[in-house]
Design a protein around this motif. Structure first.
Motif, PDB file in Angstrom:
ATOM      1  N   THR A 124       0.816  -1.214   0.000  1.00  0.00           N
ATOM      2  CA  THR A 124       0.000   0.000   0.000  1.00  0.00           C
ATOM      3  C   THR A 124       0.852   1.268   0.000  1.00  0.00           C
ATOM      4  N   THR A 125       2.181   1.140   0.045  1.00  0.00           N
ATOM      5  CA  THR A 125       3.059   2.305   0.088  1.00  0.00           C
ATOM      6  C   THR A 125       3.320   2.832  -1.316  1.00  0.00           C
ATOM      7  N   PRO A 126       3.592   4.132  -1.459  1.00  0.00           N
ATOM      8  CA  PRO A 126       3.759   4.752  -2.773  1.00  0.00           C
ATOM      9  C   PRO A 126       4.900   4.167  -3.613  1.00  0.00           C
ATOM     10  N   ASP A 127       5.947   3.684  -2.953  1.00  0.00           N
ATOM     11  CA  ASP A 127       7.122   3.206  -3.684  1.00  0.00           C
ATOM     12  C   ASP A 127       7.053   1.725  -4.065  1.00  0.00           C
ATOM     13  N   PHE A 128       5.959   1.072  -3.723  1.00  0.00           N
ATOM     14  CA  PHE A 128       5.865  -0.355  -4.052  1.00  0.00           C
ATOM     15  C   PHE A 128       5.803  -0.518  -5.570  1.00  0.00           C
ATOM     16  N   PRO A 129       6.593  -1.464  -6.138  1.00  0.00           N
ATOM     17  CA  PRO A 129       6.643  -1.627  -7.597  1.00  0.00           C
ATOM     18  C   PRO A 129       5.274  -1.949  -8.199  1.00  0.00           C
ATOM     19  N   ALA A 130       4.869  -1.174  -9.181  1.00  0.00           N
ATOM     20  CA  ALA A 130       3.546  -1.337  -9.784  1.00  0.00           C
ATOM     21  C   ALA A 130       3.359  -2.712 -10.410  1.00  0.00           C
ATOM     22  N   ASP A 131       4.437  -3.283 -10.951  1.00  0.00           N
ATOM     23  CA  ASP A 131       4.331  -4.588 -11.606  1.00  0.00           C
ATOM     24  C   ASP A 131       3.943  -5.692 -10.629  1.00  0.00           C
ATOM     25  N   TYR A 132       4.295  -5.514  -9.370  1.00  0.00           N
ATOM     26  CA  TYR A 132       4.027  -6.548  -8.377  1.00  0.00           C
ATOM     27  C   TYR A 132       2.765  -6.288  -7.558  1.00  0.00           C
ATOM     28  N   LEU A 133       2.127  -5.160  -7.813  1.00  0.00           N
ATOM     29  CA  LEU A 133       0.941  -4.808  -7.031  1.00  0.00           C
ATOM     30  C   LEU A 133      -0.209  -5.806  -7.185  1.00  0.00           C
ATOM     31  N   PRO A 134      -0.525  -6.274  -8.415  1.00  0.00           N
ATOM     32  CA  PRO A 134      -1.633  -7.220  -8.552  1.00  0.00           C
ATOM     33  C   PRO A 134      -1.423  -8.514  -7.761  1.00  0.00           C
ATOM     34  N   ILE A 135      -0.229  -9.089  -7.848  1.00  0.00           N
ATOM     35  CA  ILE A 135      -0.010 -10.354  -7.128  1.00  0.00           C
ATOM     36  C   ILE A 135       0.056 -10.110  -5.630  1.00  0.00           C
ATOM     37  N   ALA A 136       0.661  -9.000  -5.204  1.00  0.00           N
ATOM     38  CA  ALA A 136       0.729  -8.713  -3.772  1.00  0.00           C
ATOM     39  C   ALA A 136      -0.662  -8.517  -3.184  1.00  0.00           C
ATOM     40  N   THR A 137      -1.502  -7.823  -3.922  1.00  0.00           N
ATOM     41  CA  THR A 137      -2.873  -7.585  -3.464  1.00  0.00           C
ATOM     42  C   THR A 137      -3.636  -8.885  -3.317  1.00  0.00           C
ATOM     43  N   ASN A 138      -3.520  -9.759  -4.310  1.00  0.00           N
ATOM     44  CA  ASN A 138      -4.252 -11.025  -4.275  1.00  0.00           C
ATOM     45  C   ASN A 138      -3.703 -11.987  -3.236  1.00  0.00           C
ATOM     46  N   MET A 139      -2.388 -11.994  -3.041  1.00  0.00           N
ATOM     47  CA  MET A 139      -1.829 -12.857  -1.999  1.00  0.00           C
ATOM     48  C   MET A 139      -2.229 -12.357  -0.615  1.00  0.00           C
ATOM     49  N   ALA A 140      -2.335 -11.044  -0.464  1.00  0.00           N
ATOM     50  CA  ALA A 140      -2.788 -10.495   0.816  1.00  0.00           C
ATOM     51  C   ALA A 140      -4.222 -10.921   1.124  1.00  0.00           C
ATOM     52  N   LYS A 141      -5.044 -11.037   0.092  1.00  0.00           N
ATOM     53  CA  LYS A 141      -6.414 -11.515   0.290  1.00  0.00           C
ATOM     54  C   LYS A 141      -6.410 -12.961   0.785  1.00  0.00           C
ATOM     55  N   GLY A 142      -5.458 -13.742   0.297  1.00  0.00           N
ATOM     56  CA  GLY A 142      -5.328 -15.118   0.777  1.00  0.00           C
ATOM     57  C   GLY A 142      -4.951 -15.164   2.241  1.00  0.00           C
ATOM     58  N   LEU A 143      -4.042 -14.291   2.655  1.00  0.00           N
ATOM     59  CA  LEU A 143      -3.648 -14.225   4.061  1.00  0.00           C
ATOM     60  C   LEU A 143      -4.838 -13.856   4.934  1.00  0.00           C
ATOM     61  N   GLU A 144      -5.672 -12.954   4.457  1.00  0.00           N
ATOM     62  CA  GLU A 144      -6.852 -12.560   5.226  1.00  0.00           C
ATOM     63  C   GLU A 144      -7.820 -13.726   5.413  1.00  0.00           C
ATOM     64  N   VAL A 145      -7.907 -14.603   4.410  1.00  0.00           N
ATOM     65  CA  VAL A 145      -8.727 -15.811   4.552  1.00  0.00           C
ATOM     66  C   VAL A 145      -8.244 -16.623   5.747  1.00  0.00           C
ATOM     67  N   LEU A 146      -6.927 -16.788   5.853  1.00  0.00           N
ATOM     68  CA  LEU A 146      -6.362 -17.573   6.954  1.00  0.00           C
ATOM     69  C   LEU A 146      -6.611 -16.910   8.306  1.00  0.00           C
ATOM     70  N   ARG A 147      -6.443 -15.609   8.374  1.00  0.00           N
ATOM     71  CA  ARG A 147      -6.581 -14.899   9.640  1.00  0.00           C
ATOM     72  C   ARG A 147      -7.986 -15.045  10.240  1.00  0.00           C
ATOM     73  N   LYS A 148      -8.946 -15.309   9.395  1.00  0.00           N
ATOM     74  CA  LYS A 148     -10.331 -15.449   9.850  1.00  0.00           C
ATOM     75  C   LYS A 148     -10.647 -16.869  10.338  1.00  0.00           C
ATOM     76  N   ARG A 149      -9.692 -17.794  10.168  1.00  0.00           N
ATOM     77  CA  ARG A 149      -9.972 -19.196  10.478  1.00  0.00           C
ATOM     78  C   ARG A 149      -9.272 -19.634  11.765  1.00  0.00           C
ATOM     79  N   ASN A 150     -10.019 -19.708  12.839  1.00  0.00           N
ATOM     80  CA  ASN A 150      -9.485 -20.249  14.085  1.00  0.00           C
ATOM     81  C   ASN A 150      -9.665 -21.760  14.175  1.00  0.00           C
ATOM     82  N   ASP A 151     -10.324 -22.331  13.170  1.00  0.00           N
ATOM     83  CA  ASP A 151     -10.582 -23.765  13.156  1.00  0.00           C
ATOM     84  C   ASP A 151      -9.589 -24.523  12.282  1.00  0.00           C
ATOM     85  N   VAL A 152      -8.546 -23.829  11.820  1.00  0.00           N
ATOM     86  CA  VAL A 152      -7.513 -24.452  10.983  1.00  0.00           C
ATOM     87  C   VAL A 152      -6.146 -24.110  11.562  1.00  0.00           C
TER      88      VAL A 152
END
Length: 209
Positions: A115-143
């Motif tokens: 989310t920082t201004p200097d983050f490489p634009a080419d990697y923003l799509p994959i970083a954003t989507n991988m972060a969504k995956g991490l959020e899935v895990l954070r919501k699971r106390n049963d795993v």
């Protein structure tokens, strides 16, 4: 220990399989195409087609799934939703190859790198989507999950030093001011976590010393 490695034919997946096999673990490679790993046990299957029964006998399931194209990037989230659903309330641990972009800039844990201004634009799509995956895990106390982020410079053909340092949620550099690790040394860290299980329901990060 019985370990399954998903997306096992990939560059990183195959190295994780190799590391785990060489340590004497009972390793099963899982991939959509024919087995191209050193594992003797193999299941030919897409991650989204896996069932509870497929994974019920494993101590640890490692997913090395990665996607780069616009139409497949959402699978970083979708595959983890599926895996957490079928591993819910099980003793099987889920270890996930993560990304560095979701690491935080400081101990306040308020600003992620992507989310920082200097983050490489080419990697923003994959970083954003991988972060969504991490959020899935954070919501699971049963795993029993662990998300392992590599260093910012994650290099396939760099040397295997046989060592690394562990860090946590905050982006970390070594004494040289570098955030770098090879695929081979990341594989060591992944299998160490598989064998020891020291960071259940946590995100950790790894880099060279």
């Amino acid at each position: 220990m019985k370990i399954a490695v998903l997306a096992a034919n990939g560059k990183l997946g195959s190295l994780i399989v190799k590391e785990a096999v060489e340590r004497g673990n009972d390793v099963t490679a899982i991939a959509r195409e024919e087995n191209r790993t050193v594992a003797k046990n193999f299941i030919k299957r897409d991650i989204l087609d896996l069932t509870e029964n497929d994974l019920k006998d494993f101590d640890v399931v490692i997913t090395a799934f990665g996607a780069w194209t616009e139409d497949t990037l959402p699978l970083h989230k979708t595959t983890l939703e599926h895996l957490t659903d079928i591993l819910a309330n099980k003793n099987t641990r889920l270890l996930v190859v993560g990304g560095a972009g979701s690491l935080y800039t400081d101990e306040s844990l308020t600003t992620q790198l992507f989310t920082t201004p200097d983050f490489p634009a080419d990697y923003l799509p994959i970083a954003t989507n991988m972060a969504k995956g991490l959020e899935v895990l954070r919501k699971r106390n049963d795993v029993k999950w662990t998300y392992i982020s590599p260093a910012a410079e994650f290099v396939y053909d760099a040397e295997r030093k046989g060592e690394y340092q562990l860090a946590g949620e905050v982006f970390t550099v070594n004494t040289k001011g570098e955030s770098k690790i090879s695929y081979a040394d990341y594989a060591i860290a992944m299998v160490d976590e598989a064998e020891k299980g020291n960071h259940i329901n946590q995100r950790i990060s790894v880099l060279w010393k």
